[in-house]
Design an enzyme around this catalytic site. Structure first.
Site, PDB file in Angstrom:
ATOM      1  N   GLY A  15      53.339  -8.414-106.069  1.00 31.38           N
ATOM      2  CA  GLY A  15      53.094  -6.961-105.806  1.00 31.38           C
ATOM      3  C   GLY A  15      54.193  -6.477-105.058  1.00 31.38           C
ATOM      4  O   GLY A  15      55.314  -7.024-104.962  1.00 31.38           O
ATOM      5  N   TYR A 149      37.711  -0.435-100.682  1.00 32.41           N
ATOM      6  CA  TYR A 149      38.629  -0.659 -99.964  1.00 32.41           C
ATOM      7  C   TYR A 149      38.745  -0.760 -98.493  1.00 32.41           C
ATOM      8  O   TYR A 149      38.738  -1.783 -98.120  1.00 32.41           O
ATOM      9  CB  TYR A 149      39.875   0.221-100.485  1.00 32.41           C
ATOM     10  CG  TYR A 149      41.204  -0.183-100.091  1.00 32.41           C
ATOM     11  CD1 TYR A 149      41.881  -1.206-100.376  1.00 32.41           C
ATOM     12  CD2 TYR A 149      42.075   0.517 -98.870  1.00 32.41           C
ATOM     13  CE1 TYR A 149      43.124  -1.520 -99.800  1.00 32.41           C
ATOM     14  CE2 TYR A 149      43.025   0.152 -98.344  1.00 32.41           C
ATOM     15  CZ  TYR A 149      43.689  -0.968 -98.857  1.00 32.41           C
ATOM     16  OH  TYR A 149      45.058  -1.244 -98.326  1.00 32.41           O
TER      17      TYR A 149
HETATM   18  P1  NAD Z   1      50.412  -4.010-104.817  1.00 31.02           P
HETATM   19  O1  NAD Z   1      49.347  -3.414-105.448  1.00 31.02           O
HETATM   20  O2  NAD Z   1      51.853  -3.591-105.074  1.00 31.02           O
HETATM   21  O3  NAD Z   1      50.427  -5.600-104.615  1.00 31.02           O
HETATM   22  C1  NAD Z   1      49.343  -6.304-104.521  1.00 31.02           C
HETATM   23  C2  NAD Z   1      49.216  -7.440-105.329  1.00 31.02           C
HETATM   24  O4  NAD Z   1      47.915  -8.024-105.352  1.00 31.02           O
HETATM   25  C3  NAD Z   1      49.488  -7.114-106.854  1.00 31.02           C
HETATM   26  O5  NAD Z   1      50.461  -8.114-107.244  1.00 31.02           O
HETATM   27  C4  NAD Z   1      48.369  -7.654-107.572  1.00 31.02           C
HETATM   28  O6  NAD Z   1      48.325  -7.862-109.040  1.00 31.02           O
HETATM   29  C5  NAD Z   1      47.479  -8.547-106.744  1.00 31.02           C
HETATM   30  N1  NAD Z   1      46.194  -8.765-106.647  1.00 31.02           N
HETATM   31  C6  NAD Z   1      45.191  -7.540-106.720  1.00 31.02           C
HETATM   32  N2  NAD Z   1      44.173  -8.320-106.892  1.00 31.02           N
HETATM   33  C7  NAD Z   1      44.211  -9.538-107.132  1.00 31.02           C
HETATM   34  C8  NAD Z   1      43.131 -10.725-107.299  1.00 31.02           C
HETATM   35  N3  NAD Z   1      41.739 -10.633-107.550  1.00 31.02           N
HETATM   36  N4  NAD Z   1      43.767 -11.910-107.283  1.00 31.02           N
HETATM   37  C9  NAD Z   1      45.114 -12.188-107.314  1.00 31.02           C
HETATM   38  N5  NAD Z   1      45.880 -11.419-107.093  1.00 31.02           N
HETATM   39  C10 NAD Z   1      45.535  -9.997-107.074  1.00 31.02           C
HETATM   40  O7  NAD Z   1      49.982  -3.417-103.330  1.00 31.02           O
HETATM   41  P2  NAD Z   1      51.044  -3.659-102.001  1.00 31.02           P
HETATM   42  O8  NAD Z   1      51.230  -2.208-101.398  1.00 31.02           O
HETATM   43  O9  NAD Z   1      51.967  -4.701-102.159  1.00 31.02           O
HETATM   44  O10 NAD Z   1      49.818  -4.127-100.804  1.00 31.02           O
HETATM   45  C11 NAD Z   1      49.901  -5.511-100.515  1.00 31.02           C
HETATM   46  C12 NAD Z   1      49.014  -5.806 -99.388  1.00 31.02           C
HETATM   47  O11 NAD Z   1      49.073  -5.067 -98.308  1.00 31.02           O
HETATM   48  C13 NAD Z   1      47.527  -5.198 -99.939  1.00 31.02           C
HETATM   49  O12 NAD Z   1      46.419  -6.220 -99.382  1.00 31.02           O
HETATM   50  C14 NAD Z   1      47.105  -4.119 -99.177  1.00 31.02           C
HETATM   51  O13 NAD Z   1      45.731  -3.774 -99.066  1.00 31.02           O
HETATM   52  C15 NAD Z   1      47.962  -4.098 -98.061  1.00 31.02           C
HETATM   53  N6  NAD Z   1      48.319  -2.822 -97.487  1.00 31.02           N
HETATM   54  C16 NAD Z   1      49.404  -1.973 -98.180  1.00 31.02           C
HETATM   55  C17 NAD Z   1      49.906  -0.984 -97.587  1.00 31.02           C
HETATM   56  C18 NAD Z   1      51.072  -0.090 -98.122  1.00 31.02           C
HETATM   57  O14 NAD Z   1      51.256   0.934 -97.607  1.00 31.02           O
HETATM   58  N7  NAD Z   1      51.810  -0.816 -99.096  1.00 31.02           N
HETATM   59  C19 NAD Z   1      49.142  -0.147 -96.333  1.00 31.02           C
HETATM   60  C20 NAD Z   1      48.131  -1.023 -95.903  1.00 31.02           C
HETATM   61  C21 NAD Z   1      47.736  -2.164 -96.471  1.00 31.02           C
END
Ligand code: NAD
Ligand code: UDP
Length: 316
Positions: A15, A149
């Site tokens: 991700g 979420y």
């Molecule tokens: P993203 O969607 O780009 O990355 C998430 C990754 O998790 C993806 O590659 C997806 O394929 C994988 N994934 C989802 N469900 C899965 C499962 N059941 N098994 C295996 N892989 C799975 O999102 P991101 O922005 O990179 O977020 C990464 C983490 O950071 C998340 O946990 C998100 O909640 C947290 N987060 C992000 C932000 C932000 O602003 N980007 C803010 C708060 C929290």
């Protein structure tokens, strides 16, 4: 004596944040195993890591994960993170956040590994305290559309601390605030990627509501540094700790900034505000400053320039 190489599992490693973290850890000389089910992640984000120290396991963390080798650290970033995506897949999102976290905590116990949970500012819901400190307990609607979420992440924090109290599992919990930058999927649906893609394509900029709601945007490189520092912080500092950029902007400010930076002829259109959309958000990062000696270095203007360049190249 040289340092020993660690083996680090990055769940959600394909991700946006995960792929940037894999790259950072490989550059530090660590062995990295990316675990991802590729639901919102993308192979393009990780396919160019030309390193024998990098491996990919396609796996859904809602199923128990078996790994033969020893593991030193686990970063749990696996979760659908963009509101339009999790609104479409609420049950999968909740299962990933709760059952997925449980499976990874069990793996951490089995391997005696340290495990870091990427929690979120969404645990504060639509906050009544501003800016948000870690001691604030939040204002979340448990039956609302975002609860899959928000409540999933809250329950995951509970699981992390219960594993620590029950089995002395080595845990670290960070609450990530809005983060943006290269490798966020163009169709991810979050505000920064939406506005930049719309501006570059000369399409209408979709501001939800009247655009007076605020967010505080952190550039990815700062976030990765914060995650790394937290994983490597003193043993008895478990968190939760806020990681984010405390500079606050309205969504309308952001739209105008992006239009101006891209010299776009796009116009702003106002669309319905999604339900339970938080009206304001800004982290208090005094704890991260004190414990991790960390604060963001990259201002929104600079980060937007880098991100616009990334999406421009992608569109070419
Ligand atoms: P993203 O969607 O780009 O990355 C998430 C990754 O998790 C993806 O590659 C997806 O394929 C994988 N994934 C989802 N469900 C899965 C499962 N059941 N098994 C295996 N892989 C799975 O999102 P991101 O922005 O990179 O977020 C990464 C983490 O950071 C998340 O946990 C998100 O909640 C947290 N987060 C992000 C932000 C932000 O602003 N980007 C803010 C708060 C929290
Ligand atoms: N938003 C918007 N237009 C978009 C996408 C999002 O106005 O095209 C708004 C959204 O309603 C929210 C803010 O921008 O108020 C941040 O949304 P995002 O989905 O990026 O993150 P989150 O709501 O999880 O903070």
């Amino acid at each position: 004596m040289g340092k020993t190489m660690k083996t680090i599992l990055v769940c959600g490693g394909a991700g946006f944040i995960g792929s940037n973290l894999c790259s950072y850890l490989l550059n530090k000389g660590e062995k990295v195993i990316c675990v991802d089910n590729f639901s919102t992640g993308n192979m393009d984000n990780i396919k160019d890591f030309d390193s024998p120290l990098f491996n990919i396991i396609k796996h859904d963390i809602t199923e128990p994960l078996e790994v033969d080798e020893s593991i030193d650290e686990i970063y749990n970033l696996a979760s659908i993170a963009s509101p339009p995506h999790y609104l479409k897949m609420p049950i999968d999102t909740l299962k990933t956040n709760v059952i997925g976290a449980l499976n990874l905590l069990e793996l951490a116990c089995e391997k005696d590994a340290k495990i870091l949970q990427s929690s979120t500012s969404e645990v504060y819901g639509d906050p009544l305290e501003h800016p948000q400190k870690e001691s604030y307990r939040g204002n979340v609607n448990p039956i609302g559309v975002r609860a899959c979420y928000d409540e999933g992440k809250r329950a995951a924090e509970t699981l992390f601390f219960d594993f620590n109290r029950t089995y002395s599992t080595k845990i670290k919990v960070v609450r990530i605030f809005n983060t943006y930058g290269p490798n966020m999927d163009s169709y991810d649906g979050r505000v920064v990627s939406n506005f930049i893609i719309q501006s570059l394509n000369g399409e209408d900029i979709t501001v939800y509501g009247d655009g007076s709601q605020t967010r505080s945007f952190c550039y990815i490189d700062d976030m990765i540094e914060g995650l790394y520092r937290m994983m490597n912080s003193r043993e008895d500092f478990l968190g939760p700790v806020n990681l984010g950029n405390p500079e606050e902007f309205t969504i309308l400010d952001l739209a105008q900034k992006v239009i101006q930076k891209t010299n776009s002829e796009s116009e702003i259109v106002f669309c319905p505000l999604p339900s339970d959309d938080p009206t304001k958000r800004k982290p208090d990062i005094s704890l991260a400053r004190k414990e991790l000696d960390w604060e963001p270095k990259i201002k929104l203007d600079e980060g937007l320039d880098k991100t616009i360049e990334y999406y421009s190249n992608l569109l070419k």
